[in-house]
Design a protein around this motif. Structure first.
Motif, PDB file in Angstrom:
ATOM      1  N   GLU A 163      18.135  -3.126  -4.150  1.00 49.06           N
ATOM      2  CA  GLU A 163      18.226  -1.909  -4.958  1.00 49.06           C
ATOM      3  C   GLU A 163      16.834  -1.397  -5.315  1.00 49.06           C
ATOM      4  N   GLY A 164      15.943  -2.289  -5.711  1.00 46.15           N
ATOM      5  CA  GLY A 164      14.574  -1.884  -6.046  1.00 46.15           C
ATOM      6  C   GLY A 164      13.842  -1.280  -4.864  1.00 46.15           C
ATOM      7  N   LEU A 165      13.999  -1.878  -3.688  1.00 43.50           N
ATOM      8  CA  LEU A 165      13.356  -1.341  -2.489  1.00 43.50           C
ATOM      9  C   LEU A 165      13.908   0.032  -2.134  1.00 43.50           C
ATOM     10  N   ASN A 166      15.221   0.212  -2.260  1.00 44.99           N
ATOM     11  CA  ASN A 166      15.810   1.528  -1.996  1.00 44.99           C
ATOM     12  C   ASN A 166      15.265   2.577  -2.952  1.00 44.99           C
ATOM     13  N   ARG A 167      15.090   2.206  -4.215  1.00 44.56           N
ATOM     14  CA  ARG A 167      14.536   3.139  -5.187  1.00 44.56           C
ATOM     15  C   ARG A 167      13.076   3.469  -4.859  1.00 44.56           C
ATOM     16  N   MET A 168      12.331   2.463  -4.414  1.00 42.43           N
ATOM     17  CA  MET A 168      10.944   2.705  -4.037  1.00 42.43           C
ATOM     18  C   MET A 168      10.867   3.681  -2.865  1.00 42.43           C
ATOM     19  N   ILE A 169      11.731   3.511  -1.899  1.00 40.31           N
ATOM     20  CA  ILE A 169      11.756   4.424  -0.752  1.00 40.31           C
ATOM     21  C   ILE A 169      12.034   5.849  -1.209  1.00 40.31           C
ATOM     22  N   ALA A 219      11.390   7.109  -4.101  1.00 38.31           N
ATOM     23  CA  ALA A 219      10.227   7.574  -4.870  1.00 38.31           C
ATOM     24  C   ALA A 219       9.086   8.055  -3.975  1.00 38.31           C
ATOM     25  N   VAL A 220       8.785   7.316  -2.927  1.00 37.28           N
ATOM     26  CA  VAL A 220       7.647   7.710  -2.097  1.00 37.28           C
ATOM     27  C   VAL A 220       8.019   8.770  -1.077  1.00 37.28           C
ATOM     28  N   ARG A 221       9.290   9.004  -0.855  1.00 39.28           N
ATOM     29  CA  ARG A 221       9.725  10.061   0.065  1.00 39.28           C
ATOM     30  C   ARG A 221       9.711  11.449  -0.556  1.00 39.28           C
ATOM     31  N   LEU A 222       9.475  11.548  -1.829  1.00 37.50           N
ATOM     32  CA  LEU A 222       9.609  12.812  -2.534  1.00 37.50           C
ATOM     33  C   LEU A 222       8.520  13.829  -2.239  1.00 37.50           C
ATOM     34  N   ASP A 223       7.606  13.542  -1.328  1.00 36.76           N
ATOM     35  CA  ASP A 223       6.523  14.491  -1.029  1.00 36.76           C
ATOM     36  C   ASP A 223       7.023  15.777  -0.462  1.00 36.76           C
ATOM     37  N   LEU A 282       2.891   5.897  -9.704  1.00 40.08           N
ATOM     38  CA  LEU A 282       3.637   5.212 -10.766  1.00 40.08           C
ATOM     39  C   LEU A 282       4.651   6.144 -11.430  1.00 40.08           C
ATOM     40  N   ALA A 283       4.270   7.392 -11.648  1.00 47.03           N
ATOM     41  CA  ALA A 283       5.189   8.355 -12.263  1.00 47.03           C
ATOM     42  C   ALA A 283       6.423   8.546 -11.392  1.00 47.03           C
ATOM     43  N   ARG A 284       6.225   8.627 -10.074  1.00 42.43           N
ATOM     44  CA  ARG A 284       7.367   8.770  -9.150  1.00 42.43           C
ATOM     45  C   ARG A 284       8.243   7.524  -9.184  1.00 42.43           C
ATOM     46  N   LEU A 285       7.603   6.354  -9.200  1.00 43.47           N
ATOM     47  CA  LEU A 285       8.363   5.108  -9.245  1.00 43.47           C
ATOM     48  C   LEU A 285       9.166   5.013 -10.539  1.00 43.47           C
ATOM     49  N   ARG A 286       8.561   5.386 -11.629  1.00 41.99           N
ATOM     50  CA  ARG A 286       9.241   5.309 -12.922  1.00 41.99           C
ATOM     51  C   ARG A 286      10.416   6.270 -12.998  1.00 41.99           C
ATOM     52  N   GLN A 287      10.324   7.407 -12.313  1.00 39.98           N
ATOM     53  CA  GLN A 287      11.462   8.324 -12.256  1.00 39.98           C
ATOM     54  C   GLN A 287      12.668   7.645 -11.631  1.00 39.98           C
ATOM     55  N   ASN A 319       0.859  -1.179   0.000  1.00 47.14           N
ATOM     56  CA  ASN A 319       0.000   0.000   0.000  1.00 47.14           C
ATOM     57  C   ASN A 319       0.896   1.229   0.000  1.00 47.14           C
ATOM     58  N   LEU A 320       1.351   1.610  -1.177  1.00 47.54           N
ATOM     59  CA  LEU A 320       2.227   2.780  -1.286  1.00 47.54           C
ATOM     60  C   LEU A 320       1.454   4.068  -1.085  1.00 47.54           C
ATOM     61  N   GLY A 321       0.162   4.033  -1.294  1.00 50.08           N
ATOM     62  CA  GLY A 321      -0.662   5.214  -1.047  1.00 50.08           C
ATOM     63  C   GLY A 321      -0.654   5.607   0.425  1.00 50.08           C
ATOM     64  N   ALA A 322      -0.491   4.636   1.317  1.00 46.49           N
ATOM     65  CA  ALA A 322      -0.508   4.906   2.759  1.00 46.49           C
ATOM     66  C   ALA A 322       0.741   5.635   3.234  1.00 46.49           C
ATOM     67  N   VAL A 323       1.837   5.538   2.495  1.00 46.82           N
ATOM     68  CA  VAL A 323       3.070   6.182   2.944  1.00 46.82           C
ATOM     69  C   VAL A 323       3.266   7.555   2.317  1.00 46.82           C
ATOM     70  N   LYS A 324       2.385   7.940   1.417  1.00 46.73           N
ATOM     71  CA  LYS A 324       2.497   9.251   0.793  1.00 46.73           C
ATOM     72  C   LYS A 324       1.938  10.312   1.729  1.00 46.73           C
ATOM     73  N   THR A 325       2.602  11.453   1.813  1.00 44.94           N
ATOM     74  CA  THR A 325       2.097  12.563   2.608  1.00 44.94           C
ATOM     75  C   THR A 325       0.763  13.032   2.042  1.00 44.94           C
ATOM     76  N   ASN A 326       0.701  13.090   0.718  1.00 47.33           N
ATOM     77  CA  ASN A 326      -0.538  13.450   0.033  1.00 47.33           C
ATOM     78  C   ASN A 326      -1.348  12.176  -0.155  1.00 47.33           C
ATOM     79  N   ARG A 327      -2.228  11.881   0.788  1.00 47.02           N
ATOM     80  CA  ARG A 327      -2.982  10.628   0.761  1.00 47.02           C
ATOM     81  C   ARG A 327      -3.968  10.559  -0.404  1.00 47.02           C
TER      82      ARG A 327
END
Length: 77
Positions: free
Chosen positions: A65-71, A73-77, A28-33, A12-20
């Motif tokens: 590496e993938g998990l680090n990239r995901m972190i 991506a979702v921290r960019l809020d 997905l756009a953030r992840l793809r970046q 649930n990546l939506g739960a970790v976003k500041t902008n719920r």
């Protein structure tokens, strides 16, 4: 023989976003970046936005590496 299935977990990546209210497309756009390609849950009939299906049948160094990239991506809020 190549396989066409793998082990996966739901995230649930939506739960970790500041902008719920972030949409799957925004997440997905953030992840793809960060060059992370995972499937949004909507493809698999998820009932809520923010859920993603992550395959974890990769060598440990690739998964880490993938998990680090995901972190990142979702921290960019």
């Amino acid at each position: 023989m190549e396989c066409n299935a793998a082990f996966f977990i739901w995230l649930n990546l939506g739960a970790v976003k500041t902008n719920r209210t972030a949409t799957d497309q925004e997440i997905l756009a953030r992840l793809r970046q960060e060059k992370v390609y995972i499937a949004p849950g909507i493809i698999y009939a998820a009932e809520e936005a923010g859920w993603f299906r992550m395959v974890f049948a990769h060598p440990p160094h690739v998964l880490e590496e993938g998990l680090n990239r995901m972190i990142r991506a979702v921290r960019l809020d």
